[in-house]
Design a protein around this motif. Structure first.
Motif, short mmCIF file in Angstrom:
data_model
loop_
_atom_site.label_atom_id
_atom_site.label_comp_id
_atom_site.label_asym_id
_atom_site.label_seq_id
_atom_site.Cartn_x
_atom_site.Cartn_y
_atom_site.Cartn_z
N ARG A 110 0.82 -1.24 0.00
CA ARG A 110 0.00 0.00 0.00
C ARG A 110 0.85 1.27 0.00
NH1 ARG A 110 -3.56 -2.04 -2.34
NH2 ARG A 110 -4.46 -3.87 -1.38
N PHE A 111 2.18 1.13 0.07
CA PHE A 111 3.05 2.31 0.17
C PHE A 111 3.83 2.57 -1.12
CE2 PHE A 111 2.50 0.85 4.48
CZ PHE A 111 2.57 1.97 5.29
N ARG A 112 3.88 3.85 -1.53
CA ARG A 112 4.89 4.28 -2.51
C ARG A 112 6.08 4.82 -1.72
NH1 ARG A 112 4.22 8.84 -5.48
NH2 ARG A 112 5.77 8.12 -6.94
N SER A 113 5.74 5.50 -0.62
CA SER A 113 6.77 6.05 0.27
C SER A 113 6.12 6.26 1.62
CB SER A 113 7.29 7.38 -0.27
OG SER A 113 6.28 8.38 -0.15
N VAL A 114 6.95 6.52 2.62
CA VAL A 114 6.40 6.80 3.95
C VAL A 114 7.16 7.97 4.58
CG1 VAL A 114 7.86 5.15 5.25
CG2 VAL A 114 5.57 5.74 6.11
N ALA A 115 6.40 8.85 5.23
CA ALA A 115 7.01 9.92 6.03
C ALA A 115 6.52 9.74 7.46
CB ALA A 115 6.60 11.29 5.48
#
Ligand code: MLT
Length: 267
Positions: A110-115
């Motif tokens: 579900r992630f392209r990226s995480v912050a």
């Protein structure tokens, strides 16, 4: 105002912009309004969606013993799908970070990226769990305004001005008793997810306010070091609510982080 019905619940969210989905997950005991400055100012970069978690803001209410991070994570996965996307650039503050890590464990796709903002991967220790019980008792004994006033001092930096303080107080006082109590229980139950950090296989950003009293920079630095090639930033003049307290500096970091990601479709 936008709503989406998924997972037998109705979710309210703020939305602006077009392009790849950026999903903003709020902290405790706040709601989507904490992301006003991001949704408004980053709409030229992303389809920015800031959601009210189950039990908070204008989303469906929750009545039960524990509102767990896993429950929220399942909701976020359903929401991403319901918004017509496979994945998102997830931006998550504090408890939102616990939810993001629960989602990472269950559905990393579900992630392209995480912050990960002003958050940590570890579980509550014994003193932390006892403090959750104490907070629940104080909430019921003293009421929400006293609870909000007590929390405010821990959430923002000493230099943070009255407007941000008023916005934070508003959100806490608008959060139902049931949600606050069930969330304290849910956070108490969350496991240590530090072991997941080394397996993050997509771009990651860790940001912390220099004066964050709840999750200090040293804690965030350790978390960032455990994530392969994570970017790490400390924001001066911010406490635990960096995106609200220093929106210009925070948005510039997020803009730069997103700007370096592969274009959607490029993998
Ligand atoms: C939050 O800001 O979400 C809370 O401080 C998280 C926590 O209490 O662990």
């Amino acid at each position: 105002m936008a709503y989406l019905e998924v997972d037998n619940a109705r979710f309210h969210y703020l939305e602006a912009g077009e392009g790849p989905l950026a999903l903003f997950i709020h902290g405790f005991p706040l709601d989507a309004r904490m992301w006003f400055d991001q949704v408004e100012q980053l709409a030229d970069q992303r389809r920015c969606v800031a959601v009210d978690l189950r039990g908070s803001g204008r989303s469906s209410s929750f009545v039960g013993e524990a509102l767990t991070m896993d429950r929220h994570a399942a909701d976020m996965a359903a929401l991403i799908k319901g918004l017509g996307e496979k994945n998102a650039d997830v931006v998550a503050l504090s408890m939102g970070g616990y939810v993001a890590l629960a989602l990472l464990e269950a559905q990393p796709e579900r992630f392209r990226s995480v912050a990960l903002i002003d958050t940590k991967a570890t579980a509550d220790d014994e003193a932390g769990r006892a403090a959750r019980d104490g907070a629940k008792e104080r909430l019921l004994a003293e009421g929400r305004p006293a609870f909000a006033a007590g929390m405010l001092g821990m959430l923002v930096a000493a230099t943070t001005g009255p407007t941000v303080r008023a916005r934070v107080t508003d959100m806490i006082e608008d959060t139902p008793y049931e949600t606050i109590a069930a969330t304290l229980e849910g956070m108490k139950q969350r496991p240590d997810r530090s072991g997941l950090l080394g397996r993050i296989g997509f771009p990651a950003l860790v940001v912390v306010g220099e004066e964050d009293a709840l999750m200090p920079p040293d804690v965030a630095r350790v978390m960032a070091a455990a994530i392969p090639e994570a970017r790490f930033d400390v924001v001066p003049g911010a406490g635990h609510l960096t995106p609200m307290e220093q929106p210009q500096a925070f948005n510039a970091i997020l803009r730069e982080f997103w700007g370096a990601l592969p274009h959607p479709g490029q993998g």
